[in-house]
Design a protein around this motif. Structure first.
Motif, PDB file in Angstrom:
ATOM      1  N   ASP A 148      -5.452   6.290   6.973  1.00  0.00           N
ATOM      2  CA  ASP A 148      -6.878   5.937   6.903  1.00  0.00           C
ATOM      3  C   ASP A 148      -7.095   4.727   6.005  1.00  0.00           C
ATOM      4  O   ASP A 148      -7.875   3.822   6.329  1.00  0.00           O
ATOM      5  CB  ASP A 148      -7.696   7.114   6.349  1.00  0.00           C
ATOM      6  CG  ASP A 148      -7.848   8.206   7.377  1.00  0.00           C
ATOM      7  OD1 ASP A 148      -7.519   7.944   8.554  1.00  0.00           O
ATOM      8  OD2 ASP A 148      -8.270   9.312   7.017  1.00  0.00           O
ATOM      9  N   TRP A 149      -6.404   4.740   4.894  1.00  0.00           N
ATOM     10  CA  TRP A 149      -6.578   3.650   3.931  1.00  0.00           C
ATOM     11  C   TRP A 149      -6.087   2.334   4.528  1.00  0.00           C
ATOM     12  O   TRP A 149      -6.741   1.305   4.420  1.00  0.00           O
ATOM     13  CB  TRP A 149      -5.815   3.979   2.641  1.00  0.00           C
ATOM     14  CG  TRP A 149      -6.208   3.138   1.483  1.00  0.00           C
ATOM     15  CD1 TRP A 149      -7.473   2.761   1.143  1.00  0.00           C
ATOM     16  CD2 TRP A 149      -5.345   2.553   0.515  1.00  0.00           C
ATOM     17  NE1 TRP A 149      -7.451   1.981   0.017  1.00  0.00           N
ATOM     18  CE2 TRP A 149      -6.160   1.848  -0.396  1.00  0.00           C
ATOM     19  CE3 TRP A 149      -3.966   2.565   0.320  1.00  0.00           C
ATOM     20  CZ2 TRP A 149      -5.635   1.150  -1.487  1.00  0.00           C
ATOM     21  CZ3 TRP A 149      -3.442   1.887  -0.776  1.00  0.00           C
ATOM     22  CH2 TRP A 149      -4.264   1.179  -1.665  1.00  0.00           C
ATOM     23  N   LEU A 156       0.824  -1.217   0.000  1.00  0.00           N
ATOM     24  CA  LEU A 156       0.000   0.000   0.000  1.00  0.00           C
ATOM     25  C   LEU A 156       0.853   1.260   0.000  1.00  0.00           C
ATOM     26  O   LEU A 156       0.503   2.261  -0.631  1.00  0.00           O
ATOM     27  CB  LEU A 156      -1.019  -0.021   1.145  1.00  0.00           C
ATOM     28  CG  LEU A 156      -0.652   0.276   2.587  1.00  0.00           C
ATOM     29  CD1 LEU A 156      -0.861   1.752   2.889  1.00  0.00           C
ATOM     30  CD2 LEU A 156      -1.530  -0.539   3.507  1.00  0.00           C
ATOM     31  N   VAL A 157       1.999   1.198   0.656  1.00  0.00           N
ATOM     32  CA  VAL A 157       2.876   2.364   0.634  1.00  0.00           C
ATOM     33  C   VAL A 157       3.428   2.587  -0.775  1.00  0.00           C
ATOM     34  O   VAL A 157       3.448   3.715  -1.275  1.00  0.00           O
ATOM     35  CB  VAL A 157       4.018   2.217   1.660  1.00  0.00           C
ATOM     36  CG1 VAL A 157       5.082   3.275   1.424  1.00  0.00           C
ATOM     37  CG2 VAL A 157       3.471   2.319   3.064  1.00  0.00           C
ATOM     38  N   GLU A 203     -10.408  -0.694  -5.948  1.00  0.00           N
ATOM     39  CA  GLU A 203     -11.480   0.078  -6.576  1.00  0.00           C
ATOM     40  C   GLU A 203     -12.531   0.507  -5.559  1.00  0.00           C
ATOM     41  O   GLU A 203     -13.050   1.615  -5.601  1.00  0.00           O
ATOM     42  CB  GLU A 203     -12.135  -0.742  -7.694  1.00  0.00           C
ATOM     43  CG  GLU A 203     -11.470  -0.511  -9.038  1.00  0.00           C
ATOM     44  CD  GLU A 203     -11.990  -1.437 -10.109  1.00  0.00           C
ATOM     45  OE1 GLU A 203     -12.885  -2.263  -9.798  1.00  0.00           O
ATOM     46  OE2 GLU A 203     -11.517  -1.355 -11.243  1.00  0.00           O
ATOM     47  N   THR A 204     -12.861  -0.389  -4.644  1.00  0.00           N
ATOM     48  CA  THR A 204     -13.932  -0.056  -3.692  1.00  0.00           C
ATOM     49  C   THR A 204     -13.454   0.867  -2.573  1.00  0.00           C
ATOM     50  O   THR A 204     -14.266   1.538  -1.958  1.00  0.00           O
ATOM     51  CB  THR A 204     -14.515  -1.327  -3.057  1.00  0.00           C
ATOM     52  OG1 THR A 204     -13.436  -2.165  -2.646  1.00  0.00           O
ATOM     53  CG2 THR A 204     -15.411  -2.064  -4.017  1.00  0.00           C
ATOM     54  N   THR A 205     -12.165   0.892  -2.313  1.00  0.00           N
ATOM     55  CA  THR A 205     -11.705   1.705  -1.182  1.00  0.00           C
ATOM     56  C   THR A 205     -10.959   2.962  -1.616  1.00  0.00           C
ATOM     57  O   THR A 205     -10.458   3.700  -0.785  1.00  0.00           O
ATOM     58  CB  THR A 205     -10.760   0.892  -0.274  1.00  0.00           C
ATOM     59  OG1 THR A 205      -9.688   0.388  -1.069  1.00  0.00           O
ATOM     60  CG2 THR A 205     -11.488  -0.233   0.399  1.00  0.00           C
ATOM     61  N   LEU A 206     -10.913   3.201  -2.916  1.00  0.00           N
ATOM     62  CA  LEU A 206     -10.137   4.329  -3.425  1.00  0.00           C
ATOM     63  C   LEU A 206     -10.654   5.669  -2.890  1.00  0.00           C
ATOM     64  O   LEU A 206      -9.910   6.629  -2.757  1.00  0.00           O
ATOM     65  CB  LEU A 206     -10.185   4.325  -4.955  1.00  0.00           C
ATOM     66  CG  LEU A 206      -8.970   4.892  -5.685  1.00  0.00           C
ATOM     67  CD1 LEU A 206      -7.695   4.253  -5.197  1.00  0.00           C
ATOM     68  CD2 LEU A 206      -9.110   4.696  -7.178  1.00  0.00           C
ATOM     69  N   ASN A 207     -11.941   5.701  -2.557  1.00  0.00           N
ATOM     70  CA  ASN A 207     -12.515   6.960  -2.079  1.00  0.00           C
ATOM     71  C   ASN A 207     -11.966   7.379  -0.711  1.00  0.00           C
ATOM     72  O   ASN A 207     -12.140   8.515  -0.300  1.00  0.00           O
ATOM     73  CB  ASN A 207     -14.038   6.874  -2.047  1.00  0.00           C
ATOM     74  CG  ASN A 207     -14.510   5.704  -1.226  1.00  0.00           C
ATOM     75  OD1 ASN A 207     -13.711   4.832  -0.879  1.00  0.00           O
ATOM     76  ND2 ASN A 207     -15.784   5.679  -0.900  1.00  0.00           N
TER      77      ASN A 207
END
Lengths: 329, 506
Positions: free
Chosen positions: A278-279, A255-256, A297-301
């Motif tokens: 947060d992510w 993720l980093v 895709e679902t957590t990009l927001n």
């Protein structure tokens, strides 16, 4: 964790040879901040060291979400001092920042005074005598009792000193900026009715700015200036490891890397550290063990705050994902 | 203040970082605190005291790297020598890479530039002793013992240092000599030769040259061989010094030439500029715009006398039981001016138009409401074009669309149709053109209408006032309906107009 280690006793530094070499002191500050969960870069730790020793306020600039406010909080925790925070906004004036009189109590006081007036003046003959009598009478109308201290005054009068955080100074007006100058250079404040209030113990002052406008030279001159950029890969990983320890190593790396590559894109609002954290927390909640397409895709927001940005990233998602997953191979 | 810090601050100011005396004092305090030992610590510490915006920070890091970099004499120093130069600290730190270590040395060389010459003489003496002990065959002569007995002459010290290849000592010598020669005062590239010669002389190169000549004439083959080698080393030293002077010049006077050029360009008539200057000009416009933005970006408030702010008045007068001793009046934020810009883009004025368009559109923060129109014979709105595309592209497209022979009357008619209704008493209308309408009807009546509706009308004409009205120039017929007519040929003129515009907001 004693106070002495971070701030030496007042007096010229040069007289007292430092027990440790500066580099060690900086390392020490770094470790203490880490113990509070704040992973600092070398520049940040040095800045803290220098500003503490020179007893100068520190102006912290940088994009939103890189931990400017957190730095003040962590410093308060390390030194064990109270954190006093003043959020700036357009129209903030000294009545809200410095002090206010307790009007209702003052009104009551005048009422009481009126009733007592006859007692005070009894026996006095003629106007002159009455006035003389009145002059002898203590005037407590403008006194500490009726003073309602606001953040700046609180910080100056806090026994044992405090950490004063003046947040988002760039949002305040010109006049307020000018009004701060006395505080920043001499750690004192003038109240017209009372005189000058000097700090009991000089507070540690942080000012933060998002650079929405240029601050005046006079303000900048009185402060040391620290610019916190987006962290590099290693630092960001260290931050995630400390803040979201429950995330698995593999996920952390991925993720980093993903976020680091994301910052290279031309986005309206680039994700900062706070968004990365947060992510990471979101992904942990979803029991993710590594990144995959649907998950991202679902957590990009969580990461991006504009629909345009989300669309743009979705287009290049395959590339970003393959870079991120290859980091763990 | 130490010489090194002073020179560094000089270099920073040269790089357009503004530093006040109080910040110099801070920097000195920081220096006293962190010392020269740790490069990163020093850089971070100084950057906080001296560079206080992101551009300043960038300039700071560049200058810091350049100032404290010291690539001269890059021969690796003998392993034993490094230990003797008091560099244990550097090596002991370990965390610094080898490169860092070397640069650390140079810092120290810079610092001890202040050291007494006695100290360095001692160092040189030691160095000679060492080279002797290393058993250099050619160093057979009686020189080394002589050096120990009495301080060797400058030339011989230099010879010894060169033969040993002691980079740190040579760098130190060079820094000392440069400081004595006052290199930080260098201003023009023509001074390079003089400074180079002065530094070399201070380092003892002249004397070394004599020694070499004497040596080459000597009968002893060993002495002659040494002299030949020394000649080579001396040439190399000359190159090093030349490079050094060049780098320092870059540091202390790098911006001087640029400033001069910009100054000349700003005064020159835009129509006569060379194409190659366009890039510099654009940078210049951007810089002017930025200065204006930072000067005027704060919104001003104006007291509206006559409207009482009841809430704040009661609050202010509570101590008098609500009797209003002090009155507080409502304030209004001052509006930003609305600007409509009408630009002639025919060949004769296109260049001036280009810069005015660019100027106004880079002032977006101060002048958010700028509408621009371009015309030769037909007129059309180009606001969006200039706001979305880079200037060069936007200008190209504008010329393509609206270029051609000029007809002011037609253009004004188009403008009337397009934008007349949007002009109100807050609007400033700026017309930029030479008013040469090829003998067509100038339609000054439309300009009169514009003037009636608008706050003011400015006519900027790149031609000299004396030529207004000559030939097909319609300037005398337009002038009565303008609040001001201004000759506007150079960037300076443009800046003056724009500054005036921003200052007299609403």
């Amino acid at each position: 964790m004693t106070l002495e280690s971070l701030r030496v006793a007042p007096g010229p530094v040069a007289d007292k040879p430092a027990a440790r070499r500066p580099a060690d002191e900086v390392a020490l500050i770094h470790d203490r901040l880490r113990a509070q969960g704040y992973i600092s870069s070398e520049a940040i730790a040095t800045a803290l060291f220098v500003s503490q020793r020179l007893e100068k306020p520190m102006l912290v600039e940088g994009p939103p979400g890189v931990g400017k406010t957190e730095l003040a909080k962590a410093t308060a925790a390390v030194t064990g001092k109270a954190l006093i925070r003043l959020q700036c906004y357009e129209g903030l004036d000294e009545a809200k920042a410095l002090y206010e009189w307790k009007y209702s109590k003052q009104l009551l006081y005048t009422q009481v005074l009126k009733d007592k007036l006859a007692d005070v003046l009894s026996g006095a003959e003629g106007l002159k005598a009455s006035l003389a009598r009145l002059h002898e009478f203590d005037d407590t109308f403008f006194s500490e009792e009726f003073l309602e201290p606001r953040p700046l005054l609180k910080a100056l009068r806090h026994p044992g000193g405090a950490v004063l955080l003046i947040d988002e100074i760039d949002k305040s007006d010109d006049e307020f900026e000018a009004f701060l100058l006395e505080l920043l250079s001499d750690y004192q404040i003038s109240i017209p009715e009372l005189g000058t209030v000097a700090a009991v113990v000089k507070p540690i002052v942080f000012l933060t700015s998002n650079n929405t406008r240029d601050l005046s030279d006079a303000l900048k001159r009185r402060c040391l200036h620290l610019h916190i950029p987006f962290p590099d890969q290693a630092l960001e990983r260290a931050i995630i490891r400390s803040r979201v320890p429950e995330a698995e190593e593999r996920l952390q790396i991925q993720l980093v890397t993903f976020v680091q590559n994301l910052r290279q894109l031309d986005l309206k609002k680039v994700p900062a550290i706070s968004e990365t954290i947060d992510w990471a927390r979101t992904l942990v909640l979803l029991h993710a063990r590594e990144l995959d397409r649907t998950l991202v895709e679902t957590t990009l927001n969580v990461l991006l705050k504009f629909q345009d940005d989300i669309q743009r990233v979705n287009e290049g998602l395959t590339d970003l994902l393959s870079k991120a997953t290859s980091a763990t191979r | 203040m130490t010489q090194v810090l002073g020179d560094f601050i000089k270099a920073l100011r040269e790089a357009d970082v503004r530093i006040s005396p109080s910040e110099v004092i801070d920097a000195e305090a920081v220096l006293g605190l962190v010392g020269y030992d740790d490069r990163a610590l020093l850089a971070n510490g100084l950057s906080q005291a001296l560079a206080k915006s992101s551009e300043d920070k960038a300039a700071f890091w560049d200058t810091f790297d350049q100032f404290f970099a010291f690539a001269a004499f890059d021969q690796p120093p003998p392993a034993g020598a490094a230990g003797d130069e008091g560099e244990q600290q550097e090596t002991a730190q370990g965390q610094d890479g080898p490169e860092e270590g070397e640069e650390g040395e140079s810092e120290e060389a810079g610092v001890s530039g202040m050291a007494s010459s006695g100290g360095s003489g001692q160092g040189a003496g030691k160095a000679t002793g060492q080279s002797d002990s290393q058993g250099d065959k050619a160093d057979g002569g009686g020189q080394a013992p002589a050096a120990e007995a009495e301080p060797a002459s400058l030339g011989e010290q230099l010879a010894a240092l060169l033969e040993k290849g002691d980079a740190a000592q040579l760098a130190l010598r060079l820094a000392e000599a440069a400081q004595q020669a006052g290199l930080s005062d260098i201003r023009f590239f023509t001074q390079r030769g003089m400074y180079q010669w002065r530094i070399l002389q201070l380092m003892g190169s002249e004397e070394l040259g004599r020694l070499v000549e004497q040596g080459e004439g000597a009968a002893d083959p060993a002495v002659a061989a040494r002299a030949r080698r020394l000649r080579g080393l001396r040439t190399k030293l000359h190159e090093e010094v030349r490079d050094y002077v060049e780098r320092q010049m870059e540091l202390f006077a790098g911006n001087e030439g640029r400033r001069l050029r910009e100054d000349v360009l700003a005064r020159q008539r835009i129509g006569q500029l060379d194409r190659s200057d366009m890039k510099v000009m654009q940078g210049l416009v951007r810089k002017m715009a930025k200065r204006l933005v930072s000067l005027h970006s704060r919104r001003r408030v104006k007291a509206r006398r006559g409207q009482l702010d009841a809430r704040r008045t009661i609050r202010a007068n509570i101590e008098f039981e609500g009797v209003p001793f002090y009155t507080i009046w409502k304030k209004t934020k001052v509006d930003r001016p609305r600007v409509m810009l009408i630009c002639d883009v025919s060949g004769s004025v296109a260049q001036v138009s280009r810069f005015l368009l660019m100027f106004l559109h880079s002032l977006h923060e101060v002048l958010p409401d700028v509408r621009s129109f371009a015309f030769s014979s037909n007129l059309g709105e180009v606001t969006e074009l200039f706001e979305t595309a880079p200037v060069e592209v936007a200008m190209g497209r504008t010329m393509q669309r609206y270029g051609g022979s000029t007809d002011y009357g037609h253009a004004l008619m188009d403008f009337e149709r397009l934008a007349m209704a949007d002009i109100d008493r807050h609007t400033t209308v700026i017309i930029l053109g030479d008013a040469r309408s090829n003998y067509g009807d100038p339609r000054a009546d439309i300009l009169k209408q514009i003037q009636d509706r608008a706050k003011r009308v400015l006519f900027l004409n790149p031609e000299h006032r004396a030529r207004w009205g000559s030939g097909d120039s319609e300037m005398p017929r337009y002038a009565p309906y303008c609040s001001r007519t201004i000759t506007c040929a150079s960037l300076r003129d443009l800046e003056r107009v724009v500054t005036d515009l921003v200052r007299t907001a609403a």
